[in-house]
Design an enzyme around this catalytic site. Structure first.
Site, PDB file in Angstrom:
ATOM      1  N   THR A  30     -18.951   6.295  19.103  1.00 14.39           N
ATOM      2  CA  THR A  30     -19.007   6.092  17.655  1.00 14.39           C
ATOM      3  C   THR A  30     -18.844   4.632  17.254  1.00 14.39           C
ATOM      4  O   THR A  30     -19.177   4.263  16.124  1.00 14.39           O
ATOM      5  CB  THR A  30     -17.891   6.902  16.958  1.00 14.39           C
ATOM      6  OG1 THR A  30     -16.608   6.424  17.410  1.00 14.39           O
ATOM      7  CG2 THR A  30     -18.021   8.388  17.270  1.00 14.39           C
ATOM      8  N   CYS A  34      -9.299   4.184  16.684  1.00 13.58           N
ATOM      9  CA  CYS A  34      -8.405   5.070  15.938  1.00 13.58           C
ATOM     10  C   CYS A  34      -6.967   4.928  16.409  1.00 13.58           C
ATOM     11  O   CYS A  34      -6.684   4.362  17.473  1.00 13.58           O
ATOM     12  CB  CYS A  34      -8.814   6.540  16.131  1.00 13.58           C
ATOM     13  SG  CYS A  34     -10.476   6.954  15.577  1.00 13.58           S
ATOM     14  N   CYS A  38      -5.021  10.399  15.186  1.00 16.56           N
ATOM     15  CA  CYS A  38      -6.177  10.695  14.342  1.00 16.56           C
ATOM     16  C   CYS A  38      -6.542  12.178  14.433  1.00 16.56           C
ATOM     17  O   CYS A  38      -6.561  12.774  15.514  1.00 16.56           O
ATOM     18  CB  CYS A  38      -7.376   9.841  14.757  1.00 16.56           C
ATOM     19  SG  CYS A  38      -8.739   9.921  13.576  1.00 16.56           S
ATOM     20  N   ARG A  41     -11.839  15.331  15.986  1.00 16.55           N
ATOM     21  CA  ARG A  41     -11.934  16.014  17.274  1.00 16.55           C
ATOM     22  C   ARG A  41     -11.684  15.023  18.409  1.00 16.55           C
ATOM     23  O   ARG A  41     -12.212  13.910  18.405  1.00 16.55           O
ATOM     24  CB  ARG A  41     -13.314  16.650  17.429  1.00 16.55           C
ATOM     25  CG  ARG A  41     -13.449  17.523  18.679  1.00 16.55           C
ATOM     26  CD  ARG A  41     -14.783  18.209  18.705  1.00 16.55           C
ATOM     27  NE  ARG A  41     -15.874  17.250  18.830  1.00 16.55           N
ATOM     28  CZ  ARG A  41     -17.158  17.580  18.878  1.00 16.55           C
ATOM     29  NH1 ARG A  41     -17.515  18.849  18.780  1.00 16.55           N
ATOM     30  NH2 ARG A  41     -18.088  16.649  18.988  1.00 16.55           N
ATOM     31  N   ARG A  63     -14.932  -0.825  15.128  1.00 12.29           N
ATOM     32  CA  ARG A  63     -14.577  -0.876  13.713  1.00 12.29           C
ATOM     33  C   ARG A  63     -13.447   0.112  13.435  1.00 12.29           C
ATOM     34  O   ARG A  63     -13.339   1.140  14.113  1.00 12.29           O
ATOM     35  CB  ARG A  63     -15.783  -0.524  12.834  1.00 12.29           C
ATOM     36  CG  ARG A  63     -17.006  -1.389  13.069  1.00 12.29           C
ATOM     37  CD  ARG A  63     -18.125  -1.062  12.072  1.00 12.29           C
ATOM     38  NE  ARG A  63     -18.431   0.355  12.019  1.00 12.29           N
ATOM     39  CZ  ARG A  63     -19.242   0.980  12.873  1.00 12.29           C
ATOM     40  NH1 ARG A  63     -19.805   0.306  13.871  1.00 12.29           N
ATOM     41  NH2 ARG A  63     -19.486   2.267  12.730  1.00 12.29           N
ATOM     42  N   CYS A  65     -11.229   3.110  11.989  1.00 14.83           N
ATOM     43  CA  CYS A  65     -11.500   4.456  11.488  1.00 14.83           C
ATOM     44  C   CYS A  65     -11.118   4.537  10.012  1.00 14.83           C
ATOM     45  O   CYS A  65     -10.037   4.094   9.614  1.00 14.83           O
ATOM     46  CB  CYS A  65     -10.690   5.468  12.299  1.00 14.83           C
ATOM     47  SG  CYS A  65     -10.839   7.171  11.728  1.00 14.83           S
ATOM     48  N   CYS A  68      -8.101   7.870   9.887  1.00 18.50           N
ATOM     49  CA  CYS A  68      -6.683   7.673  10.270  1.00 18.50           C
ATOM     50  C   CYS A  68      -6.161   6.316   9.839  1.00 18.50           C
ATOM     51  O   CYS A  68      -4.954   6.098   9.821  1.00 18.50           O
ATOM     52  CB  CYS A  68      -6.502   7.863  11.773  1.00 18.50           C
ATOM     53  SG  CYS A  68      -7.244   6.557  12.792  1.00 18.50           S
ATOM     54  N   ASP A 448      36.272  -4.809  14.071  1.00 17.90           N
ATOM     55  CA  ASP A 448      36.353  -3.841  12.979  1.00 17.90           C
ATOM     56  C   ASP A 448      37.517  -2.874  13.225  1.00 17.90           C
ATOM     57  O   ASP A 448      37.530  -2.128  14.210  1.00 17.90           O
ATOM     58  CB  ASP A 448      35.025  -3.071  12.891  1.00 17.90           C
ATOM     59  CG  ASP A 448      34.978  -2.139  11.696  1.00 17.90           C
ATOM     60  OD1 ASP A 448      34.135  -2.382  10.830  1.00 17.90           O
ATOM     61  OD2 ASP A 448      35.783  -1.183  11.635  1.00 17.90           O
TER      62      ASP A 448
END
Length: 512
Positions: A30, A34, A38, A41, A63, A65, A68, A448
């Protein structure tokens, strides 16, 4: 970070939130990268490559997503990465440092040469400083286009681009989109306000964090009601000072904090979001910290180390609160804010959501310069004792001169040592400042009294021996102990600093 492909793919297939922000997956089929959570699928294993930063994924041609949204992934805490200097530089870039400066100024800010910074950065992240900065600017612009209705011109400037033309060219070249095309993908009907979501690694003990902040609220600059935190802030960007407010609300179903900023902070968005991340310790790895603390963390998993919007403010709170109750300290700090704080102009108060039953927000906390110059009579009017007045002024002068820096990039051991050189600041106060202002995960107030009582130890050396098992997360251990047993400073900030009076008994104790 060493990325084992098989482990990474298992995390992607299971949508394991513990890995969110620790790496990104590029999908060759693609051309998209991501987050491991994400909801699309799960891609085939042979199509996946893994990168430890968004910049590295983009360098390899992927690039972001649009589903997500990698820009929403939680970041790294400074203690997570061995290359602390490289991560410090990355944090500054994330918060917009390079919108007003170059690589040389960035290297000077973290105390190394420009050549050494470039070498560190490439070794740590696999990309150059400029490539990383370009990616962060684009991801911020993508967030502004998606989450706000700011005009494109303001988006370009807020993200650090010099012109709209330059912004359009880079966005089209890297993402194949124009600003208007990206905006059309955003949800319709957005209110004209600056609303963002900051992710974290679950769990997040939000109620415990609010309880810690709530007992320390200073009227005029902070409000806590229910599960909402609201406060004023001032952000300096270059020569410009931006005043406004921020509202925080937990959205557990989405594992995010919803952050609403006043419109007057439109040109200080990365810096403002950086302050929120530090206040709420959103870079924390609770799986690592809780596992190390064991039974101590079992009752309240996901406890965060409360940070601050301003390190000097925390130091002043700690000094004012020495030896007195939290109620007294809050009254003094409220008067000090009203007398020396910078009033919020009406424009900065526009859109401020009302909070019933709470004093209104009116000022931002005084700057170090303001408190250095404040006349003694005004300190007395606020109720600050002469000894604490001298301590606050001495510290303020060191802050103004640059001798001491109180932010997460400051070297913790050296800073604690310099703080203790200030008359009136002992080890308790210095360690408390290191916990909250520096975000030092191993700071621990060994003097303390309440913690020594809870842990049944009588000397500082015994305290160090007892708490060694929790290193390097002893600051988280202190927060857990204060919360679990309801001991000061959970019921009053801060408790008496046994070292502040330089008493003979304390000197003997230190020697022991």
């Amino acid at each position: 970070m060493n990325l084992d492909p098989d482990t990474c793919y298992k995390a992607v297939a299971s949508h394991d939130r513990r890995f969110d922000g620790r790496f990104f997956v590029g999908v060759s089929s693609t051309g998209i990268y991501c987050r491991p959570i994400c909801a699309v699928r799960t891609p085939r294993r042979e199509n996946c490559t893994f990168y430890d930063t968004a910049a590295s994924a983009e360098k390899h041609g992927f690039r972001p997503c649009l589903r997500c949204r990698p820009e929403l992934a939680p970041g790294h805490g400074l203690a997570d990465i061995s290359g602390r200097l490289a991560q410090a530089a990355a944090t500054l870039i994330d918060e917009g440092f390079m919108a007003e400066a170059g690589v040389a100024q960035l290297a000077k800010r973290i105390g190394v040469t420009e050549r050494h910074l470039r070498r560190l950065f490439d070794a740590q992240f696999g990309v150059s400083v400029l490539e990383y900065a370009q990616t962060q600017k684009l991801l911020l612009a993508k967030r502004l286009l998606t989450d706000t209705t700011l005009p494109v011109t303001q988006v370009a400037l807020a993200a650090g681009f010099g012109s709209v033309r330059r912004f359009n060219d880079v966005l089209r070249q890297r993402y194949g989109l124009t600003p208007l095309a990206m905006r059309r993908r955003a949800a319709e009907g957005m209110a004209d306000q600056l609303v963002f979501e900051l992710g974290y690694r679950p769990p997040l003990a939000w109620s415990a964090l609010l309880a810690f902040l709530g007992v320390r609220v200073v009227d005029g600059i902070e409000q806590v009601r229910g599960d909402v935190y609201l406060r004023t802030l001032a952000v300096d960007v270059g020569a410009q000072r931006h005043l406004g407010w921020v509202r925080l609300e937990h959205v557990p179903k989405r594992t995010v904090l919803r952050v609403t900023l006043s419109g007057t902070l439109a040109h200080a968005i990365p810096q403002s979001l950086g302050k929120v991340r530090r206040l709420c310790d959103l870079g924390c790895r609770p799986d690592v910290v809780d596992r190390h603390l064991g039974d101590l963390a079992a009752d309240v998993p996901g406890m965060r180390l409360p940070g601050t919007f301003d390190g000097f403010e925390i130091a002043v709170r700690a000094i004012v609160g020495q030896v007195i109750s939290v109620i007294q300290a809050r009254r003094i700090l409220t008067r000090l804010v009203s007398l020396a704080g910078e009033p919020l102009p009406p424009k900065a108060l526009a859109g401020l959501p009302p909070m019933a039953g709470q004093p209104p927000l009116t000022h931002v906390f005084p700057t170090a310069q303001a408190l250095a110059d404040l006349p003694d009579a005004v300190y007395r009017e606020a109720g600050v004792t002469p000894g604490k007045l001298r301590t606050i002024r001495a510290l303020a002068l060191r802050i103004v001169s640059g001798e001491i820096a109180l932010d997460p990039l400051a070297p913790p051991e050296e800073t604690v040592a310099r703080l203790r050189e200030v008359d009136g600041i002992g080890d308790w106060t210095a360690q408390y400042i290191a916990m909250r202002a520096l975000g030092w995960p191993d700071a621990f107030p060994a003097t303390d009294y309440a913690l020594r009582k809870v842990l049944a130890v009588s000397t500082v050396r015994a305290m160090h021996d007892r708490t060694a098992q929790w290193a390097p997360w002893r600051a988280y251990a202190a927060i857990h102990l204060w919360h679990r047993y309801g001991t000061p400073p959970a019921s009053g900030e801060p408790m008496a600093d046994p070292s502040a009076d330089r008493s003979e008994d304390h000197s003997k104790e230190q020697a022991a």
